[in-house]
Write an enzyme that holds these catalytic residues in place. Structure first.
Site, PDB file in Angstrom:
ATOM      1  N   TYR A 253      23.928  96.861  72.051  1.00 48.27           N
ATOM      2  CA  TYR A 253      22.506  96.997  72.309  1.00 48.27           C
ATOM      3  C   TYR A 253      21.927  97.717  71.101  1.00 48.27           C
ATOM      4  O   TYR A 253      22.142  98.913  70.921  1.00 48.27           O
ATOM      5  CB  TYR A 253      22.258  97.804  73.586  1.00 48.27           C
ATOM      6  CG  TYR A 253      22.599  97.057  74.848  1.00 48.27           C
ATOM      7  CD1 TYR A 253      21.614  96.376  75.554  1.00 48.27           C
ATOM      8  CD2 TYR A 253      23.904  97.011  75.327  1.00 48.27           C
ATOM      9  CE1 TYR A 253      21.922  95.681  76.722  1.00 48.27           C
ATOM     10  CE2 TYR A 253      24.225  96.321  76.484  1.00 48.27           C
ATOM     11  CZ  TYR A 253      23.226  95.651  77.180  1.00 48.27           C
ATOM     12  OH  TYR A 253      23.538  94.963  78.325  1.00 48.27           O
ATOM     13  N   CYS A 254      21.240  96.986  70.249  1.00 44.94           N
ATOM     14  CA  CYS A 254      20.666  97.507  69.018  1.00 44.94           C
ATOM     15  C   CYS A 254      19.212  97.877  69.323  1.00 44.94           C
ATOM     16  O   CYS A 254      18.367  97.000  69.510  1.00 44.94           O
ATOM     17  CB  CYS A 254      20.757  96.441  67.932  1.00 44.94           C
ATOM     18  SG  CYS A 254      20.249  97.001  66.310  1.00 44.94           S
ATOM     19  N   ILE A 255      18.936  99.162  69.392  1.00 44.69           N
ATOM     20  CA  ILE A 255      17.685  99.660  69.965  1.00 44.69           C
ATOM     21  C   ILE A 255      16.854 100.418  68.927  1.00 44.69           C
ATOM     22  O   ILE A 255      17.387 101.204  68.143  1.00 44.69           O
ATOM     23  CB  ILE A 255      17.998 100.587  71.162  1.00 44.69           C
ATOM     24  CG1 ILE A 255      18.908  99.871  72.182  1.00 44.69           C
ATOM     25  CG2 ILE A 255      16.719 101.076  71.823  1.00 44.69           C
ATOM     26  CD1 ILE A 255      18.338  98.615  72.800  1.00 44.69           C
TER      27      ILE A 255
ATOM     28  N   HIS B  51      17.377  94.416  70.494  1.00 45.91           N
ATOM     29  CA  HIS B  51      18.098  93.168  70.755  1.00 45.91           C
ATOM     30  C   HIS B  51      19.539  93.446  71.173  1.00 45.91           C
ATOM     31  O   HIS B  51      20.092  94.500  70.875  1.00 45.91           O
ATOM     32  CB  HIS B  51      18.076  92.277  69.514  1.00 45.91           C
ATOM     33  CG  HIS B  51      16.715  91.721  69.235  1.00 45.91           C
ATOM     34  ND1 HIS B  51      15.791  92.399  68.487  1.00 45.91           N
ATOM     35  CD2 HIS B  51      16.119  90.578  69.654  1.00 45.91           C
ATOM     36  CE1 HIS B  51      14.675  91.685  68.434  1.00 45.91           C
ATOM     37  NE2 HIS B  51      14.848  90.582  69.126  1.00 45.91           N
TER      38      HIS B  51
END
EC number: 1.8.4.12
Length: 148
Positions: free
Chosen positions: A119-121, A105
């Site tokens: 950008y949390c991946i 997200h």
């Protein structure tokens, strides 16, 4: 050299159960218990399904969230943003453009001096290509990102 990235059915068939759940079913891996949340090595993060370049270690930072966090993608055209209304929230889902993998997200609480994005991946959606292996892996054109 232009690479034709796409969802590779063979790569999908080799995914671990967690990698499959994350990339194909939009699951989320556990915070602080994933492969790259604390990785400090220089290199490129690519989609585990398509190989398309997504993020570089030079844009990775410790968000204290327990997941790899980046301020910007290396190729904005390889990222697709979608509205995610699951779990009673409205969030921005991040997917790979060519592999259609769920990556994580996008949030607006990142470092202000880098544009404010996070950008949390999920690590399970990524393959890490170390800087020393960029050329042999076909990503040599990204080497200049790491020039200091």
């Amino acid at each position: 050299m232009t690479q034709d990235y796409r969802k590779d059915p063979e790569a999908v068939s080799r995914l671990t159960p967690q990698q499959y759940a994350v990339t194909q079913e939009a699951a989320t891996e556990p915070a602080f218990r994933n492969r790259f949340w604390d990785n400090h090595d220089e290199g490129l993060y690519v989609d585990i399904v398509s190989g398309e370049p997504l993020f570089a270690s030079v844009n990775k930072y410790d968000s204290r969230s327990g997941w790899p966090s980046f301020t910007v993608p290396v190729e904005p055209g390889n990222i697709v943003e979608k509205v995610d209304r699951t779990y009673g929230m409205v969030r921005t889902e991040v997917r790979s453009a060519h592999g259609d993998s769920h990556l994580g997200h996008l949030f607006d609480d990142g470092p202000a001096d880098a544009g404010g994005l996070r950008y949390c991946i999920n690590s399970a959606a990524l393959r890490f290509v170390p800087l020393a292996e960029l050329d042999e892996a076909g990503y040599g054109q990204y080497r200049t990102i790491f020039d200091k």
